[in-house]
Scaffold this active site. Structure first.
Site, PDB file in Angstrom:
ATOM      1  CG  ASP A  37      -0.191  -0.129   2.521  1.00 22.21           C
ATOM      2  OD1 ASP A  37       1.072  -0.058   2.514  1.00 22.21           O
ATOM      3  OD2 ASP A  37      -0.843  -0.287   3.569  1.00 22.21           O
ATOM      4  N   GLY A  38       2.181   1.112  -0.097  1.00 23.20           N
ATOM      5  CA  GLY A  38       3.041   2.300  -0.179  1.00 23.20           C
ATOM      6  C   GLY A  38       3.595   2.752   1.157  1.00 23.20           C
ATOM      7  NE  ARG A  95      15.914  25.620  -4.358  1.00 24.30           N
ATOM      8  CZ  ARG A  95      15.799  24.933  -5.488  1.00 24.30           C
ATOM      9  NH1 ARG A  95      16.049  25.518  -6.631  1.00 24.30           N
ATOM     10  NH2 ARG A  95      15.443  23.673  -5.456  1.00 24.30           N
ATOM     11  CG  HIS A 130      18.189  34.636  -0.686  1.00 23.06           C
ATOM     12  ND1 HIS A 130      17.077  34.755  -1.482  1.00 23.06           N
ATOM     13  CD2 HIS A 130      18.844  35.815  -0.785  1.00 23.06           C
ATOM     14  CE1 HIS A 130      17.074  35.952  -2.034  1.00 23.06           C
ATOM     15  NE2 HIS A 130      18.128  36.608  -1.640  1.00 23.06           N
ATOM     16  CE  LYS A 192      17.628  33.138 -10.750  1.00 24.55           C
ATOM     17  NZ  LYS A 192      18.076  31.790 -10.322  1.00 24.55           N
TER      18      LYS A 192
HETATM   19  C1  R5P Z   1      18.417  30.268  -6.551  1.00 23.90           C
HETATM   20  O1  R5P Z   1      18.539  31.390  -6.259  1.00 23.90           O
HETATM   21  C2  R5P Z   1      19.570  29.338  -6.612  1.00 23.90           C
HETATM   22  O2  R5P Z   1      20.754  29.954  -6.218  1.00 23.90           O
HETATM   23  C3  R5P Z   1      19.731  28.739  -7.987  1.00 23.90           C
HETATM   24  O3  R5P Z   1      20.075  29.760  -8.909  1.00 23.90           O
HETATM   25  C4  R5P Z   1      18.456  28.118  -8.429  1.00 23.90           C
HETATM   26  O4  R5P Z   1      17.961  27.306  -7.426  1.00 23.90           O
HETATM   27  C5  R5P Z   1      18.648  27.302  -9.694  1.00 23.90           C
HETATM   28  O5  R5P Z   1      17.418  26.767 -10.045  1.00 23.90           O
HETATM   29  P1  R5P Z   1      17.121  26.291 -11.529  1.00 23.90           P
HETATM   30  O6  R5P Z   1      18.193  25.334 -11.913  1.00 23.90           O
HETATM   31  O7  R5P Z   1      15.772  25.632 -11.442  1.00 23.90           O
HETATM   32  O8  R5P Z   1      17.108  27.519 -12.382  1.00 23.90           O
END
Ligand code: R5P
Length: 311
Positions: A37-38, A95, A130, A192
């Site tokens: 059943d997982g 993240r 971050h 970015k």
């Molecule tokens: C985000 O800020 C991280 O430093 C990476 O740039 C990011 O997680 C890369 O994700 P992906 O390969 O999906 O663009």
């Protein structure tokens, strides 16, 4: 004398073996399987006694690993382990460090809470810090962070002539500055904007001042690969030869490693996730960091730590 026992979760046996050799401690066996059943079946096939236990589990694709991991930690405690630590070379969910939209889960904090409840200590490699300055903001257990930058710099020095280190976004600046300084190379950081999981826009700017150098993109994670792929595309559009793409953690969703290689890039990662592409070994640094947290006992005159009884 040290009682530390390393327990690999499935697919972490190789790294656990390397750490056991380095730290001169034993490895134990954990048997896991899925019921029809997982649900997860789990059994320690090694006597734990009152040893200190370190469970080794990198956390790429964490959802399928997390519940067995928590079961393993809880069972180790029930079986008498004096301490239960976690060695997670890749730490997932970091993240998700903010409620970007109303109603969203800030899963970094929730995962931190669950791990802190289940384990006594944790060692990891370059977590995506971050908006958090330090893991202690969300983890209530002692943690040690291994930084791959010196190993990345060394790899660049040994393998790339006249490198230009490039960070694809502002979040990568912390890694890029450390790597560039150790590698004694110039660096720049691109802009970015992410519009979606697989939709990123990067502004390259004018890199003419560094013509003749080899572009080396450095980031902490390659997941969908969109960040690296877009940077590679923009460099090609400016007439640069295919770059080297280096990341600490190669998650390679959507076969992004193959896409990068197909675009001519050389892809270099550490073995934090266990990919066959890894060229940089973080095991020695992980072992050192563990020594500070696990009950490994003092090293002998040759620098070896004691082997636990019966292993
Ligand atoms: C985000 O800020 C991280 O430093 C990476 O740039 C990011 O997680 C890369 O994700 P992906 O390969 O999906 O663009």
């Amino acid at each position: 004398m040290s009682q530390t026992l390393l327990i690999p979760m499935p697919d972490n046996e190789r790294l656990a073996g390397r750490l056991a050799d380095q730290l001169d401690c034993g490895t134990g066996e954990l048997i896991t399987r899925r019921f029809p059943d997982g649900e997860t079946y789990l059994r320690f096939n090694t006597e734990l006694g009152k040893r200190s236990v370190a469970i080794v589990c990198t956390l790429a694709h964490p959802d399928e690993k997390f519940l067995p991991l928590i079961f393993a930690a809880a069972t180790a405690r029930e079986l008498g382990a004096s301490k239960v630590g976690l060695v997670a070379p890749y730490l997932a969910y970091m993240r998700q460090d903010r409620r970007f939209n109303p109603g969203e889960a800030v899963t970094s904090r929730q995962v931190a809470h669950l791990i802190s409840q289940a384990f006594d200590w944790m060692v990891t490699v370059d977590p995506h810090l971050h908006r958090y300055g330090d893991l202690s903001e969300i983890y209530s257990i002692p943690t040690r962070v291994v930084h791959a930058a010196p190993l990345v710099s060394r790899w660049i020095k040994e393998n790339v002539e006249k490198p230009l280190i490039i960070g694809p976004d502002s979040e990568s600046e912390q890694w890029v500055t450390a790597v560039a300084s150790d590698a004694e190379a110039p660096y720049c950081v691109l802009q970015k904007v992410r519009h979606g999981d697989r939709d990123v826009r990067i502004t390259l700017g004018n890199l003419d001042a560094w013509r003749g150098r080899t572009a080396v993109l450095v980031d902490d994670i390659i997941s969908s690969g969109r960040t690296m792929i877009e940077a590679v595309r923009l460099l090609a559009a400016q007439g640069w030869p295919p770059p080297v793409c280096i990341a600490v953690h190669g998650l390679f969703a959507d076969r992004s490693d193959e896409l990068l290689v197909g675009a001519g890039a050389r892809v270099v990662i550490t073995n934090s996730v266990g990919s066959g592409r890894s060229q940089i070994d973080i095991a020695p640094l992980l072992g050192e960091a563990m020594g500070a947290l696990a009950d490994l006992g003092p090293p002998d005159s040759a620098g070896r730590r004691p082997r636990p009884h019966g292993s």
